[in-house]
Design a protein around this motif. Structure first.
Motif, PDB file in Angstrom:
ATOM      1  N   TYR A 128      -1.150 -21.088  -4.842  1.00 43.90           N
ATOM      2  CA  TYR A 128      -0.541 -22.403  -4.536  1.00 43.90           C
ATOM      3  C   TYR A 128      -1.393 -23.540  -5.107  1.00 43.90           C
ATOM      4  CZ  TYR A 128       3.435 -21.267  -1.501  1.00 43.90           C
ATOM      5  OH  TYR A 128       4.657 -20.852  -1.026  1.00 43.90           O
ATOM      6  N   ALA A 129      -2.721 -23.402  -4.983  1.00 46.05           N
ATOM      7  CA  ALA A 129      -3.623 -24.445  -5.498  1.00 46.05           C
ATOM      8  C   ALA A 129      -3.482 -24.569  -7.018  1.00 46.05           C
ATOM      9  CB  ALA A 129      -5.069 -24.120  -5.115  1.00 46.05           C
ATOM     10  N   ASN A 130      -3.391 -23.423  -7.705  1.00 40.26           N
ATOM     11  CA  ASN A 130      -3.220 -23.438  -9.163  1.00 40.26           C
ATOM     12  C   ASN A 130      -1.896 -24.087  -9.558  1.00 40.26           C
ATOM     13  OD1 ASN A 130      -5.600 -22.077  -9.316  1.00 40.26           O
ATOM     14  ND2 ASN A 130      -4.819 -20.266 -10.325  1.00 40.26           N
ATOM     15  N   LEU A 131      -0.841 -23.750  -8.814  1.00 43.86           N
ATOM     16  CA  LEU A 131       0.477 -24.323  -9.120  1.00 43.86           C
ATOM     17  C   LEU A 131       0.469 -25.831  -8.882  1.00 43.86           C
ATOM     18  CD1 LEU A 131       2.747 -21.485  -7.726  1.00 43.86           C
ATOM     19  CD2 LEU A 131       2.601 -22.222 -10.122  1.00 43.86           C
ATOM     20  N   GLN A 139       7.921 -25.531  -7.203  1.00 43.55           N
ATOM     21  CA  GLN A 139       8.731 -24.464  -7.829  1.00 43.55           C
ATOM     22  C   GLN A 139       8.272 -23.065  -7.398  1.00 43.55           C
ATOM     23  OE1 GLN A 139      11.257 -25.398 -10.001  1.00 43.55           O
ATOM     24  NE2 GLN A 139      10.675 -27.537  -9.708  1.00 43.55           N
ATOM     25  N   ALA A 140       7.281 -22.989  -6.497  1.00 42.25           N
ATOM     26  CA  ALA A 140       6.603 -21.723  -6.187  1.00 42.25           C
ATOM     27  C   ALA A 140       7.551 -20.586  -5.799  1.00 42.25           C
ATOM     28  CB  ALA A 140       5.567 -21.938  -5.085  1.00 42.25           C
ATOM     29  N   LEU A 141       8.594 -20.896  -5.026  1.00 43.50           N
ATOM     30  CA  LEU A 141       9.440 -19.817  -4.510  1.00 43.50           C
ATOM     31  C   LEU A 141      10.691 -19.570  -5.362  1.00 43.50           C
ATOM     32  CD1 LEU A 141       8.983 -20.568  -0.702  1.00 43.50           C
ATOM     33  CD2 LEU A 141       7.711 -18.993  -2.162  1.00 43.50           C
ATOM     34  N   LYS A 142      10.804 -20.325  -6.445  1.00 43.50           N
ATOM     35  CA  LYS A 142      11.916 -20.099  -7.383  1.00 43.50           C
ATOM     36  C   LYS A 142      11.669 -18.829  -8.190  1.00 43.50           C
ATOM     37  CE  LYS A 142      14.138 -24.318  -8.977  1.00 43.50           C
ATOM     38  NZ  LYS A 142      14.140 -25.329 -10.013  1.00 43.50           N
ATOM     39  N   MET A 143      12.765 -18.199  -8.624  1.00 48.28           N
ATOM     40  CA  MET A 143      12.610 -17.077  -9.552  1.00 48.28           C
ATOM     41  C   MET A 143      12.074 -17.633 -10.881  1.00 48.28           C
ATOM     42  SD  MET A 143      13.384 -14.221  -8.244  1.00 48.28           S
ATOM     43  CE  MET A 143      13.170 -14.423  -6.500  1.00 48.28           C
ATOM     44  N   ALA A 144      11.128 -16.935 -11.480  1.00 43.81           N
ATOM     45  CA  ALA A 144      10.489 -17.434 -12.705  1.00 43.81           C
ATOM     46  C   ALA A 144      11.504 -17.632 -13.831  1.00 43.81           C
ATOM     47  CB  ALA A 144       9.392 -16.463 -13.147  1.00 43.81           C
ATOM     48  N   GLY A 145      12.549 -16.812 -13.846  1.00 40.57           N
ATOM     49  CA  GLY A 145      13.568 -16.900 -14.894  1.00 40.57           C
ATOM     50  C   GLY A 145      14.396 -18.170 -14.837  1.00 40.57           C
ATOM     51  N   LYS A 146      14.303 -18.894 -13.716  1.00 42.85           N
ATOM     52  CA  LYS A 146      15.119 -20.113 -13.547  1.00 42.85           C
ATOM     53  C   LYS A 146      14.409 -21.370 -14.078  1.00 42.85           C
ATOM     54  CE  LYS A 146      18.587 -18.557 -10.676  1.00 42.85           C
ATOM     55  NZ  LYS A 146      19.113 -17.459 -11.510  1.00 42.85           N
ATOM     56  N   LEU A 147      13.153 -21.197 -14.530  1.00 44.39           N
ATOM     57  CA  LEU A 147      12.373 -22.360 -14.985  1.00 44.39           C
ATOM     58  C   LEU A 147      12.601 -22.623 -16.480  1.00 44.39           C
ATOM     59  CD1 LEU A 147      11.068 -22.008 -12.238  1.00 44.39           C
ATOM     60  CD2 LEU A 147       8.836 -22.210 -13.305  1.00 44.39           C
ATOM     61  N   SER A 148      12.321 -23.844 -16.897  1.00 47.58           N
ATOM     62  CA  SER A 148      12.397 -24.184 -18.330  1.00 47.58           C
ATOM     63  C   SER A 148      11.220 -23.524 -19.065  1.00 47.58           C
ATOM     64  CB  SER A 148      12.305 -25.697 -18.518  1.00 47.58           C
ATOM     65  OG  SER A 148      10.978 -26.135 -18.241  1.00 47.58           O
ATOM     66  N   GLY A 149      11.301 -23.482 -20.393  1.00 50.26           N
ATOM     67  CA  GLY A 149      10.233 -22.874 -21.199  1.00 50.26           C
ATOM     68  C   GLY A 149       8.875 -23.514 -20.968  1.00 50.26           C
ATOM     69  N   GLY A 150       8.862 -24.843 -20.891  1.00 46.70           N
ATOM     70  CA  GLY A 150       7.600 -25.553 -20.663  1.00 46.70           C
ATOM     71  C   GLY A 150       7.013 -25.228 -19.302  1.00 46.70           C
ATOM     72  N   GLN A 151       7.886 -25.148 -18.290  1.00 44.21           N
ATOM     73  CA  GLN A 151       7.415 -24.796 -16.927  1.00 44.21           C
ATOM     74  C   GLN A 151       6.890 -23.363 -16.904  1.00 44.21           C
ATOM     75  OE1 GLN A 151      11.148 -25.736 -14.929  1.00 44.21           O
ATOM     76  NE2 GLN A 151      10.134 -27.346 -13.760  1.00 44.21           N
ATOM     77  N   GLN A 152       7.599 -22.459 -17.581  1.00 43.28           N
ATOM     78  CA  GLN A 152       7.166 -21.057 -17.593  1.00 43.28           C
ATOM     79  C   GLN A 152       5.781 -20.917 -18.227  1.00 43.28           C
ATOM     80  OE1 GLN A 152      10.687 -19.348 -19.506  1.00 43.28           O
ATOM     81  NE2 GLN A 152      11.284 -18.394 -17.593  1.00 43.28           N
ATOM     82  N   GLN A 153       5.525 -21.701 -19.270  1.00 41.92           N
ATOM     83  CA  GLN A 153       4.207 -21.613 -19.915  1.00 41.92           C
ATOM     84  C   GLN A 153       3.122 -22.159 -18.979  1.00 41.92           C
ATOM     85  OE1 GLN A 153       3.139 -19.645 -21.781  1.00 41.92           O
ATOM     86  NE2 GLN A 153       2.708 -20.287 -23.861  1.00 41.92           N
ATOM     87  N   ARG A 154       3.460 -23.160 -18.169  1.00 44.63           N
ATOM     88  CA  ARG A 154       2.487 -23.667 -17.191  1.00 44.63           C
ATOM     89  C   ARG A 154       2.235 -22.632 -16.088  1.00 44.63           C
ATOM     90  NH1 ARG A 154       5.793 -28.814 -16.528  1.00 44.63           N
ATOM     91  NH2 ARG A 154       4.885 -29.079 -14.471  1.00 44.63           N
ATOM     92  N   VAL A 155       3.272 -21.882 -15.711  1.00 46.06           N
ATOM     93  CA  VAL A 155       3.089 -20.797 -14.739  1.00 46.06           C
ATOM     94  C   VAL A 155       2.144 -19.743 -15.334  1.00 46.06           C
ATOM     95  CG1 VAL A 155       4.208 -18.915 -13.450  1.00 46.06           C
ATOM     96  CG2 VAL A 155       5.346 -21.140 -13.641  1.00 46.06           C
ATOM     97  N   ALA A 156       2.324 -19.461 -16.623  1.00 47.09           N
ATOM     98  CA  ALA A 156       1.451 -18.482 -17.297  1.00 47.09           C
ATOM     99  C   ALA A 156      -0.012 -18.946 -17.265  1.00 47.09           C
ATOM    100  CB  ALA A 156       1.917 -18.263 -18.736  1.00 47.09           C
TER     101      ALA A 156
END
Length: 225
Positions: A128-131, A139-156
């Motif tokens: 949670y702290a990293n997010l 966006q923590a509890l959203k399915m990862a597939g529902k995020l935009s490309g830029g958001q997914q790279q930030r999750v990575a």
């Protein structure tokens, strides 16, 4: 090697044997300081991605020596290297490699659950702290597939940070992003080196990205220019 040195490559030589023997890295030596943001650049075929795979301990078929955090990794077994990577190196690739059917939070927690050094509760709180650091706590509890490309790279990136690695290695980390998201990722990397002393080594084709990092190592035909 001083305590300020994060990584040391000594006389790295690498051959490909298929389709015929070809020398791809030619006597590469350099050091990376702790908290340094280094870009590896060069044309396609210059050897920069091959070098990153050697530095990341994923490719062990080379001559020379690799030392990270004072630990000599050349000659270690695959199991020793896998354990070392999970604890000391965070990866951010061109493609995010998230598990799209899992939540954002679960994706970030995975490497720490695998390392198994902290309780699930501690890992969740760190995730949670990293997010939050990356502006994605909501966006923590959203399915990862529902995020935009830029958001997914930030999750990575949040996932790459979960085990407090001493080095983050990026292979074209902004390669799939538009200019706005490229800038966001660059700013995050810069912030991590400045505020958290994170060491970052990134292969990039993006000239602006490279120019604004702390140092650029430019490769051509397997040699440092």
């Amino acid at each position: 090697m001083s305590s300020e040195t994060a990584l040391q490559a000594q006389h790295i030589v690498k051959y490909f044997t298929q389709p015929e023997k070809f020398q791809v890295l030619k006597d590469i030596s350099f050091e990376v300081k702790k908290g340094e943001f280094l870009s590896l650049t060069g044309k396609s075929g210059s050897g920069k991605s091959t070098l990153l795979y050697v530095l990341s301990t994923m490719d062990t078929d080379y001559q020379g020596q690799l030392i990270i955090n004072g630990e000599k990794l050349t000659g270690c077994t695959q199991n020793q290297l896998a354990a070392f990577r999970n604890e000391h190196i965070g990866f951010v690739f061109q493609f995010h490699y998230l598990l799209t059917d899992f939540s954002v939070l679960e994706n970030v927690m995975l490497p720490a659950l695998k390392l198994n050094k902290k309780s699930r509760q501690e890992i969740e709180s760190k995730a949670y702290a990293n997010l939050e650091l990356l502006g994605l706590k909501d966006q923590a509890l959203k399915m990862a597939g529902k995020l935009s490309g830029g958001q997914q790279q930030r999750v990575a990136i949040a996932r790459a940070l979960i085990n407090d690695p001493s080095i983050i290695m990026g292979d074209e980390p902004t390669g799939n992003l538009d200019s706005k998201n490229t800038q966001v990722v660059f700013d995050i990397f810069k912030q991590l080196t400045r505020e958290q002393g994170q060491t970052i080594i990134a292969v990039t084709h993006d000239e602006d990205f490279a120019r604004n990092s702390d140092r650029v190592i430019d490769l051509s035909d397997g040699k440092i220019l």
